[in-house]
Design an enzyme around this catalytic site. Structure first.
Site, mmCIF file in Angstrom:
data_model
loop_
_atom_site.group_PDB
_atom_site.id
_atom_site.type_symbol
_atom_site.label_atom_id
_atom_site.label_comp_id
_atom_site.label_asym_id
_atom_site.label_seq_id
_atom_site.Cartn_x
_atom_site.Cartn_y
_atom_site.Cartn_z
ATOM 1 N N HIS A 173 -7.980 9.323 -2.126
ATOM 2 C CA HIS A 173 -7.388 9.308 -0.778
ATOM 3 C C HIS A 173 -8.296 9.935 0.279
ATOM 4 O O HIS A 173 -8.409 9.436 1.397
ATOM 5 C CB HIS A 173 -6.033 10.036 -0.816
ATOM 6 C CG HIS A 173 -5.095 9.620 0.264
ATOM 7 N ND1 HIS A 173 -3.742 9.491 0.063
ATOM 8 C CD2 HIS A 173 -5.291 9.303 1.566
ATOM 9 C CE1 HIS A 173 -3.160 9.101 1.198
ATOM 10 N NE2 HIS A 173 -4.084 8.994 2.120
ATOM 11 N N ASP B 95 0.838 -1.206 0.000
ATOM 12 C CA ASP B 95 0.000 0.000 0.000
ATOM 13 C C ASP B 95 0.869 1.250 0.000
ATOM 14 O O ASP B 95 1.667 1.460 0.908
ATOM 15 C CB ASP B 95 -0.877 0.007 1.255
ATOM 16 C CG ASP B 95 -1.823 1.194 1.283
ATOM 17 O OD1 ASP B 95 -2.915 1.095 0.687
ATOM 18 O OD2 ASP B 95 -1.464 2.238 1.868
ATOM 19 N N TYR C 265 2.554 10.110 0.012
ATOM 20 C CA TYR C 265 3.643 9.576 0.849
ATOM 21 C C TYR C 265 5.015 9.926 0.261
ATOM 22 O O TYR C 265 6.029 9.773 0.935
ATOM 23 C CB TYR C 265 3.552 8.039 0.999
ATOM 24 C CG TYR C 265 2.281 7.495 1.599
ATOM 25 C CD1 TYR C 265 1.335 8.321 2.198
ATOM 26 C CD2 TYR C 265 2.016 6.130 1.573
ATOM 27 C CE1 TYR C 265 0.164 7.815 2.722
ATOM 28 C CE2 TYR C 265 0.845 5.613 2.113
ATOM 29 C CZ TYR C 265 -0.079 6.465 2.677
ATOM 30 O OH TYR C 265 -1.246 5.947 3.200
ATOM 31 N N LYS D 25 -2.882 5.841 -4.240
ATOM 32 C CA LYS D 25 -4.027 6.716 -3.965
ATOM 33 C C LYS D 25 -3.857 8.082 -4.615
ATOM 34 O O LYS D 25 -2.746 8.626 -4.648
ATOM 35 C CB LYS D 25 -4.195 6.901 -2.447
ATOM 36 C CG LYS D 25 -4.148 5.601 -1.665
ATOM 37 C CD LYS D 25 -4.393 5.776 -0.181
ATOM 38 C CE LYS D 25 -3.979 4.522 0.566
ATOM 39 N NZ LYS D 25 -2.555 4.474 0.931
HETATM 40 N N1 LIG Z 1 -5.644 6.062 3.669
HETATM 41 C C1 LIG Z 1 -5.129 6.797 4.615
HETATM 42 O O1 LIG Z 1 -5.559 7.951 4.851
HETATM 43 C C2 LIG Z 1 -4.017 6.236 5.468
HETATM 44 C C3 LIG Z 1 -3.628 6.898 6.637
HETATM 45 C C4 LIG Z 1 -2.608 6.317 7.404
HETATM 46 C C5 LIG Z 1 -2.025 5.142 7.001
HETATM 47 N N2 LIG Z 1 -2.382 4.528 5.831
HETATM 48 C C6 LIG Z 1 -1.750 3.253 5.398
HETATM 49 O O2 LIG Z 1 -1.847 2.325 6.482
HETATM 50 C C7 LIG Z 1 -0.537 1.831 6.764
HETATM 51 C C8 LIG Z 1 -0.387 1.433 8.227
HETATM 52 O O3 LIG Z 1 -0.632 2.537 9.077
HETATM 53 P P1 LIG Z 1 0.528 3.372 9.828
HETATM 54 O O4 LIG Z 1 1.765 3.281 9.037
HETATM 55 O O5 LIG Z 1 -0.031 4.725 10.083
HETATM 56 O O6 LIG Z 1 0.698 2.693 11.234
HETATM 57 P P2 LIG Z 1 0.538 1.239 11.928
HETATM 58 O O7 LIG Z 1 0.731 0.160 10.928
HETATM 59 O O8 LIG Z 1 -0.711 1.268 12.741
HETATM 60 O O9 LIG Z 1 1.745 1.276 12.944
HETATM 61 C C9 LIG Z 1 3.069 1.407 12.519
HETATM 62 C C10 LIG Z 1 3.946 1.395 13.764
HETATM 63 O O10 LIG Z 1 3.846 0.103 14.400
HETATM 64 C C11 LIG Z 1 5.149 -0.378 14.705
HETATM 65 N N3 LIG Z 1 5.088 -1.842 14.580
HETATM 66 C C12 LIG Z 1 4.779 -2.563 13.476
HETATM 67 N N4 LIG Z 1 4.776 -3.878 13.750
HETATM 68 C C13 LIG Z 1 5.100 -4.003 15.058
HETATM 69 C C14 LIG Z 1 5.261 -5.103 15.927
HETATM 70 N N5 LIG Z 1 5.080 -6.365 15.494
HETATM 71 N N6 LIG Z 1 5.594 -4.874 17.219
HETATM 72 C C15 LIG Z 1 5.778 -3.595 17.672
HETATM 73 N N7 LIG Z 1 5.655 -2.505 16.900
HETATM 74 C C16 LIG Z 1 5.313 -2.702 15.596
HETATM 75 C C17 LIG Z 1 6.056 0.257 13.692
HETATM 76 O O11 LIG Z 1 7.348 0.422 14.238
HETATM 77 P P3 LIG Z 1 8.627 -0.370 13.625
HETATM 78 O O12 LIG Z 1 8.900 0.235 12.294
HETATM 79 O O13 LIG Z 1 9.671 -0.105 14.647
HETATM 80 O O14 LIG Z 1 8.226 -1.807 13.558
HETATM 81 C C18 LIG Z 1 5.404 1.624 13.482
HETATM 82 O O15 LIG Z 1 5.883 2.551 14.430
HETATM 83 C C19 LIG Z 1 0.363 2.997 6.345
HETATM 84 O O16 LIG Z 1 1.721 2.634 6.299
HETATM 85 C C20 LIG Z 1 -0.278 3.388 5.051
HETATM 86 O O17 LIG Z 1 0.105 2.498 4.011
HETATM 87 C C21 LIG Z 1 -3.388 5.058 5.073
#
Ligand SMILES: NC(=O)c1ccc[n+]([C@@H]2O[C@H](COP(=O)([O-])OP(=O)(O)OC[C@H]3O[C@@H](n4cnc5c(N)ncnc54)[C@H](OP(=O)(O)O)[C@@H]3O)[C@@H](O)[C@H]2O)c1
Length: 317
Positions: free
Chosen positions: A156, A93, A98, A123
């Site tokens: 988006h 994704d 980004y 997106k």
């Molecule tokens: N459509 C939208 O508006 C929108 C908005 C936000 C996000 N997104 C998408 O959703 C994806 C995921 O959301 P996000 O990146 O905001 O955050 P997330 O996946 O909820 O959390 C990421 C965090 O979790 C930690 N983490 C991951 N696996 C772990 C584990 N097994 N144990 C402990 N910590 C862990 C990572 O740190 P480490 O790197 O240290 O593991 C990072 O700090 C994004 O990357 C993006 O592609 C879309």
């Protein structure tokens, strides 16, 4: 556009479980992970296991667990995407906003995995809304990614000329440049409006969803429309103490899993696609290792009780 059918299931290597345990031990002993996993990866290839897929409303299959790339840019982005794919992730994704589509494309290329095996989402950002802009922005995304089609392209946010954007996306879909089109951050009223003129129904709505913001109302609306729900920030980026939450930890102890794995299993059992992001190989493995246990009804209900029913990202509202 003719293309090989997407594989029914996404194959990955069974070494994941073993290497996750190995990694945990090695980390405990103070070893670095990058060298370690290079060795584990090359020596343990052999047997396969699968990430399940769901079928979207246009009949195409989408992995139920994927890899998020927000903040993963430049060389780190290339390496993380290549690592994630080599470990078994197939859904990647990204988004124009980004600023990492070139890195994501580099990671895809570096992985050496066939394009047909992958499910790539990008997106359309709000600045590019409208018919002409959306067509241009889509082509720019493709060029940056180094691809000739996308599996999923999302609006988006519900801002700007959504109607014009959707028309452009419908045409790109009909032309075979996108296998499925959808939206992100759309609330019920935005969906109602879109459905009033859409010739092609959105296949997916990607919205903030995690234990502290469970989005039950949105889930009902999406079910009504036959739109697949996809969770962004499935860990709430660790906000509100998700990774140390004692309720999730107590459930995890019963299954020998951590809070991240319990969270992802919960998403999976609710039928929601989740796209966790991590920059660490050990976490990539942990996050894949959720298909060998089951949360029972009482555990699912306990997690339901964690819902605060409020965004953890007020700054993005
Ligand atoms: N459509 C939208 O508006 C929108 C908005 C936000 C996000 N997104 C998408 O959703 C994806 C995921 O959301 P996000 O990146 O905001 O955050 P997330 O996946 O909820 O959390 C990421 C965090 O979790 C930690 N983490 C991951 N696996 C772990 C584990 N097994 N144990 C402990 N910590 C862990 C990572 O740190 P480490 O790197 O240290 O593991 C990072 O700090 C994004 O990357 C993006 O592609 C879309």
């Amino acid at each position: 556009m003719e293309r090989k059918p997407l594989a029914e299931t996404i194959k990955r290597r069974e070494f994941i479980q073993t290497s996750a345990r190995f990694a945990a031990g090695a980390i405990f002993m103070g070893l670095g992970t990058s060298k370690l996993f290079g060795a584990v990866h090359s020596s343990r290839l052999g047997t396969t296991t699968s990430i399940k897929t769901i079928t979207l409303n246009n009949g195409i299959k989408m992995p139920i667990l994927g890899f998020g790339t927000l903040y993963l840019k430049d060389e780190v982005g290339v390496q993380c995407v290549a690592d994630a794919i080599s470990l078994g992730y197939r859904l990647i994704d990204t988004a124009t906003v980004y600023g990492n589509e070139t890195s994501v494309g580099g990671g895809i290329k570096k992985s050496g995995v066939n394009r047909e095996e992958l499910f790539v989402t990008s997106k359309l950002w709000v600045d590019d809304s409208g018919y002409e802009n959306a067509k241009k922005a889509f082509q720019t995304s493709l060029d940056k990614l180094g691809l000739d089609y996308l599996d999923l392209y999302l609006i988006h946010r519900p801002r700007g000329d959504v109607k014009g954007s959707w028309k452009a996306m419908e045409e790109l879909y009909k032309d075979g440049k996108i296998r499925a089109i959808g939206v992100s951050n759309f609330e019920a009223s935005h969906l109602d409006e879109l459905m009033s003129y859409a010739k092609t129904k959105p296949a997916v709505n990607q919205i903030e969803t995690h234990a502290f913001f469970q989005q039950d109302k949105a889930r009902e609306t999406l079910k009504k429309y036959g739109i697949q729900m996809e969770a962004w920030s499935p860990f709430a980026q660790g906000r509100n103490g998700l990774f140390t939450n004692e309720t999730l930890a107590a459930i995890g102890r019963k299954h020998n899993k951590n809070n991240a794995q319990v969270s992802l299993r919960w998403h999976y059992q609710r039928g929601i696609v989740a796209i966790p992001r991590t920059s660490q190989k050990a976490h990539m493995l942990e996050n894949l290792n959720i298909f060998d246990f089951q949360l029972d009804e009482s555990e699912m209900n306990t997690i339901t009780s964690l819902d605060l029913n409020i965004t953890q990202f007020p700054e993005w509202e």
